[in-house]
Design a protein around this motif. Structure first.
Motif, PDB file in Angstrom:
ATOM      1  N   VAL A  28     -10.129   8.662   0.082  1.00 46.33           N
ATOM      2  CA  VAL A  28      -9.923   8.911  -1.343  1.00 46.33           C
ATOM      3  C   VAL A  28     -10.834  10.037  -1.817  1.00 46.33           C
ATOM      4  O   VAL A  28     -11.999  10.101  -1.428  1.00 46.33           O
ATOM      5  CB  VAL A  28     -10.237   7.648  -2.176  1.00 46.33           C
ATOM      6  CG1 VAL A  28     -10.174   7.962  -3.666  1.00 46.33           C
ATOM      7  CG2 VAL A  28      -9.288   6.517  -1.829  1.00 46.33           C
ATOM      8  N   GLU A  37      -8.059  -0.380  -7.279  1.00 46.44           N
ATOM      9  CA  GLU A  37      -7.281  -0.888  -6.158  1.00 46.44           C
ATOM     10  C   GLU A  37      -7.157   0.175  -5.058  1.00 46.44           C
ATOM     11  O   GLU A  37      -7.391  -0.095  -3.879  1.00 46.44           O
ATOM     12  CB  GLU A  37      -5.888  -1.210  -6.700  1.00 46.44           C
ATOM     13  CG  GLU A  37      -5.180  -2.346  -6.038  1.00 46.44           C
ATOM     14  CD  GLU A  37      -3.777  -2.485  -6.615  1.00 46.44           C
ATOM     15  OE1 GLU A  37      -3.534  -2.012  -7.751  1.00 46.44           O
ATOM     16  OE2 GLU A  37      -2.929  -3.046  -5.909  1.00 46.44           O
ATOM     17  N   ALA A  47       0.853  -1.177   0.000  1.00 48.02           N
ATOM     18  CA  ALA A  47       0.000   0.000   0.000  1.00 48.02           C
ATOM     19  C   ALA A  47       0.892   1.230   0.000  1.00 48.02           C
ATOM     20  O   ALA A  47       1.930   1.241   0.642  1.00 48.02           O
ATOM     21  CB  ALA A  47      -0.887  -0.009   1.228  1.00 48.02           C
ATOM     22  N   PRO A 102     -16.039   1.648  -6.181  1.00 48.70           N
ATOM     23  CA  PRO A 102     -16.370   1.968  -4.793  1.00 48.70           C
ATOM     24  C   PRO A 102     -16.677   3.450  -4.665  1.00 48.70           C
ATOM     25  O   PRO A 102     -16.037   4.262  -5.342  1.00 48.70           O
ATOM     26  CB  PRO A 102     -15.090   1.608  -4.033  1.00 48.70           C
ATOM     27  CG  PRO A 102     -14.319   0.717  -4.940  1.00 48.70           C
ATOM     28  CD  PRO A 102     -14.687   1.118  -6.328  1.00 48.70           C
ATOM     29  N   PRO A 103     -17.622   3.813  -3.825  1.00 50.62           N
ATOM     30  CA  PRO A 103     -17.957   5.229  -3.676  1.00 50.62           C
ATOM     31  C   PRO A 103     -16.848   5.969  -2.942  1.00 50.62           C
ATOM     32  O   PRO A 103     -16.105   5.364  -2.181  1.00 50.62           O
ATOM     33  CB  PRO A 103     -19.216   5.192  -2.818  1.00 50.62           C
ATOM     34  CG  PRO A 103     -19.078   3.941  -2.007  1.00 50.62           C
ATOM     35  CD  PRO A 103     -18.366   2.954  -2.898  1.00 50.62           C
ATOM     36  N   MET A 149      -9.017   2.767  -4.587  1.00 47.03           N
ATOM     37  CA  MET A 149     -10.304   3.143  -4.019  1.00 47.03           C
ATOM     38  C   MET A 149     -10.828   2.082  -3.054  1.00 47.03           C
ATOM     39  O   MET A 149     -11.703   2.350  -2.241  1.00 47.03           O
ATOM     40  CB  MET A 149     -11.299   3.418  -5.143  1.00 47.03           C
ATOM     41  CG  MET A 149     -10.879   4.627  -5.978  1.00 47.03           C
ATOM     42  SD  MET A 149     -11.879   4.885  -7.444  1.00 47.03           S
ATOM     43  CE  MET A 149     -13.390   5.485  -6.707  1.00 47.03           C
ATOM     44  N   GLU A 150     -10.280   0.895  -3.162  1.00 43.06           N
ATOM     45  CA  GLU A 150     -10.714  -0.169  -2.248  1.00 43.06           C
ATOM     46  C   GLU A 150      -9.882  -0.203  -0.977  1.00 43.06           C
ATOM     47  O   GLU A 150     -10.179  -0.940  -0.047  1.00 43.06           O
ATOM     48  CB  GLU A 150     -10.615  -1.534  -2.956  1.00 43.06           C
ATOM     49  CG  GLU A 150     -11.754  -1.766  -3.918  1.00 43.06           C
ATOM     50  CD  GLU A 150     -11.533  -2.994  -4.786  1.00 43.06           C
ATOM     51  OE1 GLU A 150     -10.420  -3.560  -4.751  1.00 43.06           O
ATOM     52  OE2 GLU A 150     -12.475  -3.383  -5.496  1.00 43.06           O
ATOM     53  N   MET A 151      -8.807   0.583  -0.966  1.00 42.88           N
ATOM     54  CA  MET A 151      -7.937   0.563   0.211  1.00 42.88           C
ATOM     55  C   MET A 151      -8.550   1.360   1.351  1.00 42.88           C
ATOM     56  O   MET A 151      -9.347   2.264   1.143  1.00 42.88           O
ATOM     57  CB  MET A 151      -6.579   1.162  -0.146  1.00 42.88           C
ATOM     58  CG  MET A 151      -5.721   0.183  -0.903  1.00 42.88           C
ATOM     59  SD  MET A 151      -4.135   0.893  -1.251  1.00 42.88           S
ATOM     60  CE  MET A 151      -3.407  -0.476  -2.125  1.00 42.88           C
ATOM     61  N   PRO A 152      -8.148   1.014   2.554  1.00 44.06           N
ATOM     62  CA  PRO A 152      -8.698   1.698   3.717  1.00 44.06           C
ATOM     63  C   PRO A 152      -8.028   3.045   3.938  1.00 44.06           C
ATOM     64  O   PRO A 152      -7.490   3.297   4.994  1.00 44.06           O
ATOM     65  CB  PRO A 152      -8.390   0.731   4.860  1.00 44.06           C
ATOM     66  CG  PRO A 152      -7.180   0.005   4.422  1.00 44.06           C
ATOM     67  CD  PRO A 152      -7.210  -0.048   2.930  1.00 44.06           C
ATOM     68  N   VAL A 153      -8.048   3.865   2.923  1.00 41.72           N
ATOM     69  CA  VAL A 153      -7.421   5.188   2.964  1.00 41.72           C
ATOM     70  C   VAL A 153      -8.433   6.171   2.389  1.00 41.72           C
ATOM     71  O   VAL A 153      -9.125   5.829   1.436  1.00 41.72           O
ATOM     72  CB  VAL A 153      -6.159   5.208   2.059  1.00 41.72           C
ATOM     73  CG1 VAL A 153      -5.559   6.591   2.019  1.00 41.72           C
ATOM     74  CG2 VAL A 153      -5.153   4.187   2.536  1.00 41.72           C
TER      75      VAL A 153
END
Lengths: 348, 348
Positions: free
Chosen positions: B147, B139, B119, B158-159, B141-145
DNA sequence: GTGAAAGCGCTAACAG
DNA sequence: CTGTTAGCGCTTTCAC
């Protein structure tokens, strides 16, 4: 599926290990493809990792390994500089090269009002156009991180590896062309000693003149100056005082354009009884009448070369120390145009 | 002096603590300005730090605090995109804003052939022009960060928080202007459903037509397409089949320029019996005959706004979750030119 | 007021 | 073959 809620705690190696029923160490090795273990175990770990959407924490990895897979670029006032074609193209070249080696490229904060509170998390840094009085540049160059300078380093800055355009060859080409068209007394308007580029240009012109038993008229400008007006103001008294000058070489396009204005005001004919050239090409130069001879700075190639050099220094044991002070050069094509009277065309 | 040999081991907090004769914990607090201790101690630590040229290790600090003071930008093929004025200006705005908040800006590796192995070490990410089939974008947008998307997010991604130009208002302005000049049957050439921008343009044009009891002709293009020829080829059969079209709206400048060529080949008169406009301004459009009406995408302002939004999400507890799906819009000036026949000028 | 200790997530050495 | 241990440099809680 790997999709996970935003804000959910990141999946760590511990989670993967637990899921796969192994220890963190084994999980680490399984994913890295190192260590010896049954293929079954390795696959089990890989599957868990994928299923949980595991991404290694780059911070932790970097802290442990000392490598971050990221490179930094610094340029004084990076944001403002993006308006110039030079920095933009340089950056594009640097990004391409960095990504080619799977490194991220960090545009370092160029707030010059305060020093960095923490060292940037990068494996190496490219300092574009190092200027002696740029504090952040100096700061970076003093850090225990490999540095490549994009352009020559002025005196009184720490030494580092240098990648620069081959100004010497290019400027000599310009001077020779002008001499062939009859020029004998050059004037050079270049950035002051804070700029390694300016210093080099002076050296080359002085040496070239010495070979012909003459000396150039020298005018100092500031590297950061980006205005034709300023240059015109600076050049006016000098050109009045030196009517014998028959070739004006401006480092920047602004200097060349300023010279054009002054010369015309003095009743001289650029491309006729006085020749003009610039050591850096720019849009305005092509559109002048006469079009102005200029050196094309290969910004994109320089950006890429700086990063390539940095990466190879990183990959070589002691490479950074070995590279200190060495200069790698990138060809700079010369565009001969009507302002230097003689032949017209590109010399690469 | 702080100057130190390249390759020398970095000065750590431990070194500073030892030098000042305190523990690491105290040293940390002294430098952070937190904790309770005598001013004498604090000063002593600060002095040691300065004398040794101490710079906190951002990796270690980040690992501990969960903040890295760095933000990421992603754009599909970032390097190539730097050639476009849009991304360049966007990046300049983003860098300015990031540096204003003392964050570094990381241009994330956009190698789409392989997923990221780790990451990115950033506190948040700006995804410029999210495209549904851009794997790296997905990828991230799916991370726990947190955006922020620069431009609308297409379906099936992902929203996240969105900052976009106010295309709806701008395009309606264009359509109204064209209608005032007599246009009744619009054709819209916009990127396919992988592009949130394309989707929005379609929505707006369809709605506008519905209000007038008609329906637009729709042509799908690809977001990444950057060639007039491709657009011309795509538009030719459609314009032949639909001679009733009296207004061609191209999303990109390329689409508009392609339309111009097709229409002329069909014997029609752009700006006369058929109007033309683009939803994104570009150099070529101003220089056409007739000059083409276009929406000016405020790239610089968008870049800055994305970063500002990201920073404020970061600073707000739970700000990232609250922002999911919400859209913030930036005004997009419309340049009315001769290609839409009527009034000419800028509408902001 | 100051120090000792724990731990962020990871990797590398060494045991078992 | 795999698990345990140690530690990268920093911040933070809790004793002293």
């Amino acid at each position: 599926m790997t999709s996970r809620r935003r804000g959910a705690a990141p999946v760590t190696l511990k989670d993967v290990a637990a899921d796969a029923g192994v220890s963190v160490a084994t999980a680490s090795q399984a994913l890295a493809g190192r260590g010896r273990m049954t293929d079954v175990t390795r696959q089990r770990v890989r599957l868990s990792a994928e299923r949980l959407g595991y991404r290694a924490n780059a911070l932790a990895r970097g802290l442990r390994t000392g490598r971050t897979q990221a490179l930094g670029v610094h340029h004084q006032s990076a944001a403002a500089s993006l308006a110039t074609a030079y920095f933009r193209d340089f950056l594009a070249g640097a990004i391409e090269a960095a990504h080619r080696h799977d490194h991220d490229l960090v545009v370092l904060s160029s707030d010059t009002t305060r020093p960095r509170t923490s060292a940037p998390r990068v494996d190496g840094v490219v300092v574009v156009d190092p200027i002696a009085d740029d504090l952040r540049a100096r700061e970076l160059m003093e850090m225990p991180v490999p540095v490549v300078a994009g352009e020559h380093v002025p005196a009184h800055m720490p030494p580092c590896a240098v990648v620069a355009a081959d100004h010497a060859t290019a400027v000599r080409t310009v001077l020779d062309a002008a001499a062939a068209a009859g020029a004998r007394r050059p004037l050079l308007a270049a950035p002051d000693e804070n700029s390694g580029w300016g210093n080099l240009l002076r050296e080359v012109v002085v040496a070239w003149c010495a070979e012909r038993g003459t000396t150039p008229v020298l005018v100092s400008t500031q590297f950061a100056t980006r205005s034709v007006d300023t240059e015109r103001a600076r050049l006016t008294p000098v050109l009045v005082a030196h009517p014998e000058v028959d070739l004006v070489v401006g480092a920047s396009p602004f200097a060349a354009l300023g010279a054009l204005q002054v010369l015309r005001a003095l009743g001289r004919t650029p491309g006729g009884d006085v020749l003009v050239a610039a050591c850096a090409d720019g849009q305005g130069l092509r559109e002048e009448d006469p079009p102005v001879t200029a050196v094309e700075l290969p910004a994109h190639a320089l950006g890429a070369a700086c990063v390539e050099r940095l990466v190879s220094m990183l990959d070589t044991e002691g490479g950074a120390d070995a590279a200190l002070g060495t200069v790698q050069t990138v060809p700079a094509p010369v565009h001969l145009r009507a302002s230097t009277s003689g032949a017209v065309g590109v010399l690469r």
